[in-house]
Design a protein around this motif. Structure first.
Motif, PDB file in Angstrom:
ATOM      1  N   GLY A  49       0.790  -1.214   0.000  1.00 20.80           N
ATOM      2  CA  GLY A  49       0.000   0.000   0.000  1.00 20.80           C
ATOM      3  C   GLY A  49       0.827   1.270   0.000  1.00 20.80           C
ATOM      4  N   ASP A  50       2.146   1.138   0.036  1.00 18.53           N
ATOM      5  CA  ASP A  50       3.013   2.317   0.070  1.00 18.53           C
ATOM      6  C   ASP A  50       2.891   3.140  -1.213  1.00 18.53           C
ATOM      7  OD1 ASP A  50       4.150  -0.219   1.125  1.00 18.53           O
ATOM      8  OD2 ASP A  50       5.549   1.107   2.142  1.00 18.53           O
ATOM      9  N   THR A  51       3.062   4.445  -1.079  1.00 22.70           N
ATOM     10  CA  THR A  51       3.188   5.296  -2.250  1.00 22.70           C
ATOM     11  C   THR A  51       4.456   4.923  -3.007  1.00 22.70           C
ATOM     12  OG1 THR A  51       2.053   7.106  -1.135  1.00 22.70           O
ATOM     13  CG2 THR A  51       3.373   7.673  -3.064  1.00 22.70           C
ATOM     14  N   VAL A  52       4.345   4.862  -4.333  1.00 27.15           N
ATOM     15  CA  VAL A  52       5.494   4.535  -5.174  1.00 27.15           C
ATOM     16  C   VAL A  52       5.984   5.803  -5.860  1.00 27.15           C
ATOM     17  CG1 VAL A  52       6.280   3.252  -7.216  1.00 27.15           C
ATOM     18  CG2 VAL A  52       4.753   2.167  -5.551  1.00 27.15           C
ATOM     19  N   TYR A  53       7.304   5.992  -5.859  1.00 26.21           N
ATOM     20  CA  TYR A  53       7.923   7.108  -6.554  1.00 26.21           C
ATOM     21  C   TYR A  53       8.848   6.551  -7.640  1.00 26.21           C
ATOM     22  CZ  TYR A  53       6.312   9.567  -2.392  1.00 26.21           C
ATOM     23  OH  TYR A  53       5.537  10.083  -1.382  1.00 26.21           O
ATOM     24  N   VAL A  54       8.819   7.190  -8.812  1.00 25.84           N
ATOM     25  CA  VAL A  54       9.570   6.717  -9.970  1.00 25.84           C
ATOM     26  C   VAL A  54      10.484   7.839 -10.449  1.00 25.84           C
ATOM     27  CG1 VAL A  54       9.397   5.794 -12.318  1.00 25.84           C
ATOM     28  CG2 VAL A  54       7.667   5.193 -10.607  1.00 25.84           C
ATOM     29  N   TYR A  55      11.660   7.466 -10.942  1.00 27.37           N
ATOM     30  CA  TYR A  55      12.638   8.426 -11.435  1.00 27.37           C
ATOM     31  C   TYR A  55      13.257   7.895 -12.713  1.00 27.37           C
ATOM     32  CZ  TYR A  55      12.570   9.760  -6.460  1.00 27.37           C
ATOM     33  OH  TYR A  55      12.186  10.122  -5.194  1.00 27.37           O
ATOM     34  N   THR A  56      13.396   8.747 -13.717  1.00 22.38           N
ATOM     35  CA  THR A  56      14.137   8.416 -14.932  1.00 22.38           C
ATOM     36  C   THR A  56      15.346   9.338 -14.990  1.00 22.38           C
ATOM     37  OG1 THR A  56      12.073   7.831 -16.066  1.00 22.38           O
ATOM     38  CG2 THR A  56      14.022   8.172 -17.431  1.00 22.38           C
ATOM     39  N   LEU A  57      16.524   8.772 -14.745  1.00 21.72           N
ATOM     40  CA  LEU A  57      17.754   9.559 -14.624  1.00 21.72           C
ATOM     41  C   LEU A  57      18.793   9.026 -15.592  1.00 21.72           C
ATOM     42  CD1 LEU A  57      18.098   9.392 -10.714  1.00 21.72           C
ATOM     43  CD2 LEU A  57      16.713  10.976 -12.044  1.00 21.72           C
ATOM     44  N   GLY A  58      19.582   9.911 -16.181  1.00 22.84           N
ATOM     45  CA  GLY A  58      20.615   9.408 -17.070  1.00 22.84           C
ATOM     46  C   GLY A  58      21.317  10.484 -17.860  1.00 22.84           C
ATOM     47  N   THR A  59      21.890  10.057 -18.970  1.00 24.77           N
ATOM     48  CA  THR A  59      22.649  10.918 -19.857  1.00 24.77           C
ATOM     49  C   THR A  59      21.934  11.038 -21.192  1.00 24.77           C
ATOM     50  OG1 THR A  59      24.719  10.215 -18.834  1.00 24.77           O
ATOM     51  CG2 THR A  59      24.874  11.243 -21.001  1.00 24.77           C
ATOM     52  N   LEU A  60      21.611  12.235 -21.597  1.00 25.29           N
ATOM     53  CA  LEU A  60      20.972  12.474 -22.882  1.00 25.29           C
ATOM     54  C   LEU A  60      21.980  12.181 -23.985  1.00 25.29           C
ATOM     55  CD1 LEU A  60      18.216  13.495 -24.011  1.00 25.29           C
ATOM     56  CD2 LEU A  60      19.282  15.755 -24.177  1.00 25.29           C
ATOM     57  N   GLY A 118       7.197   4.199  -0.349  1.00 24.16           N
ATOM     58  CA  GLY A 118       6.961   4.884   0.917  1.00 24.16           C
ATOM     59  C   GLY A 118       7.684   6.197   1.098  1.00 24.16           C
ATOM     60  N   ARG A 119       8.879   6.342   0.545  1.00 19.89           N
ATOM     61  CA  ARG A 119       9.665   7.563   0.698  1.00 19.89           C
ATOM     62  C   ARG A 119      10.360   7.901  -0.609  1.00 19.89           C
ATOM     63  NH1 ARG A 119      13.822   6.612   5.378  1.00 19.89           N
ATOM     64  NH2 ARG A 119      14.729   8.463   4.385  1.00 19.89           N
ATOM     65  N   LYS A 120      10.538   9.189  -0.838  1.00 23.83           N
ATOM     66  CA  LYS A 120      11.321   9.614  -1.994  1.00 23.83           C
ATOM     67  C   LYS A 120      12.802   9.345  -1.733  1.00 23.83           C
ATOM     68  CE  LYS A 120       8.142  13.275  -3.506  1.00 23.83           C
ATOM     69  NZ  LYS A 120       7.999  14.705  -3.837  1.00 23.83           N
ATOM     70  N   LEU A 121      13.517   9.091  -2.800  1.00 20.72           N
ATOM     71  CA  LEU A 121      14.955   8.897  -2.699  1.00 20.72           C
ATOM     72  C   LEU A 121      15.667  10.242  -2.552  1.00 20.72           C
ATOM     73  CD1 LEU A 121      15.355   6.134  -5.414  1.00 20.72           C
ATOM     74  CD2 LEU A 121      15.694   5.848  -2.952  1.00 20.72           C
TER      75      LEU A 121
END
Length: 398
Positions: A49-60, A118-121
């Motif tokens: 039931g935790d909130t999910v946080y997603v990140y797309t990180l990288g090099t263009l 549950g928590r943001k990075l």
């Protein structure tokens, strides 16, 4: 290669890490049909039931800039960092709730797709670029967060997307791609009970392997560190591979190790023999082309240091093959490497038990249990030259 997770610069982490893992980082080519962004559907089958946080990180890839992408696939460069590192802009995307899915777009980058529960990075920016989580460090601000990541490259030659356990085994997920003909391929799913099964197997393995497991104060099992990180953190004895390494060195003092590193070039062979503390490799003419000092466990697990693998056509391919043979403990049973079948992998009592227990519990047997697990195509990777759709599925923690 040292852990991709501890690289300070994401351009180094993504490019060097993905190449080492078999994800080619290729320069864009003119006239390709791959669009600038591709839809990625995130499905939350975790049951949490935790909130999910997603990140797309990288090099263009078009500019070499480091940064992040929003849910629409728009790239945003990171601002300048400093010493000490300063907080990065909030790049989080709200993820899907349990039992739901959400589609975002990913741009032509080489990098990672993180997700946390549950928590943001906590990401920071140093003068050299993005500082990523390093959970082998107990003081890392992300240590007590349940999270994981996938690695990807999208360029004009297509999409490469993997599930990886090179740095740690944690919150399970699978990856997939829909091809231009409408068919879909996936990898990364665990067998039923496989998630807890990995931790149970590590706890039961003699020699300190249970020390790789990290647990939060509330009892939540967060992850198992890779053995290289375990050695670094003092959670796994540094001597854990010594017996096998010594036996290999003894064997090849009187026997030749033949390495055929390119599947498409079977006539390219190198021949290894040990003299003292050094294994020398010669080519077909008898000329020494590269040499390796006797490695330690850290070099074996990390496929770096004494087993460094530069992106060349000789030392790197030989080192990749040696690294795979040491981790899979096949060097004593087969003097011709790499092995073409997994039937003999991890059979010695001294082996990379972390990689062994993960592979055993994968539904298709595929995993990135160490950096060069792609030797012989045993990696958990999907690829298509003209992808319609990508997938990342959060699986149950059971």
């Amino acid at each position: 290669m040292r852990s991709r997770l501890t690289r300070r610069s994401l351009v180094t982490a993504a490019a060097a890490g993905l190449v080492a893992a078999g994800l080619a980082v290729q320069a864009p080519s003119a006239g390709a049909a791959v669009p600038d962004t591709v839809p990625l559907t995130l499905a939350n089958n975790s049951g949490r039931g935790d909130t999910v946080y997603v990140y797309t990180l990288g090099t263009l890839l078009s500019t070499g800039q480091q940064g992040w992408a929003d849910a629409n696939g728009t790239f945003h460069p990171w601002p300048a960092g400093s010493v000490p590192p300063v907080p990065a802009p909030d790049a989080s995307i709200p993820g899907p709730a349990a039992g739901q899915s959400k589609t975002i777009r990913i741009p032509k980058m080489s990098g990672r797709i993180y997700f946390s529960y549950g928590r943001k990075l906590d990401f920071r920016l140093a003068t050299g670029g993005l500082v990523q989580p390093a959970v082998q460090n107990p003081s890392d601000p992300n240590h007590d967060i349940l999270f994981n990541w996938s690695e990807y490259t999208l360029d004009n030659d297509g999409l490469w997307l993997n599930s990886t356990q090179v740095d740690m085994f944690s919150a399970p997920y699978a990856v997939g791609v829909q091809r231009a003909d409408g068919s879909t391929t996936t990898t990364g799913h665990l067998k039923p009970g496989g998630y807890n099964g990995v931790f149970d197997a590590l706890r039961a393995q003699p020699g300190g392997w249970g020390g790789l497991i990290q647990t939060r104060s509330d009892g939540t099992v967060l992850r198992a560190l890779s053995p290289g990180h375990g050695v670094e953190a003092g959670a796994l004895p540094a001597s854990v591979m010594d017996d096998y390494i010594n036996r290999v060195w003894q064997k090849y003092a009187s026997t030749t190790l033949t390495v055929t590193p390119f599947a498409d070039r079977p006539d390219t062979k190198y021949f290894g023999r040990v003299a003292g503390n050094v294994m020398n490799f010669t080519d077909s003419s008898g000329a020494v082309v590269t040499s390796f000092q006797k490695p330690d466990a850290d070099s074996v697990f990390g496929c770096h240091k004494l087993l460094d693998a530069p992106n060349d056509q000789v030392r790197g391919p030989i080192s990749r093959t040696l690294c795979a043979g040491f981790n899979r403990s096949t060097l004593l049973v087969n003097p011709n490497q790499p092995d073409s079948s997994s039937s003999a992998f991890y059979k010695d009592s001294v082996t990379n038990h972390y990689a062994r227990v993960i592979h055993e519990r994968m539904a298709d047997g595929k995993a990135y249990g160490f950096a060069f697990d792609d030797v012989g195509n045993h990696e958990s990777l999907v690829h298509d030259g003209n992808p319609r759709q990508a997938y990342l599925t959060l699986d149950p923690l059971a």
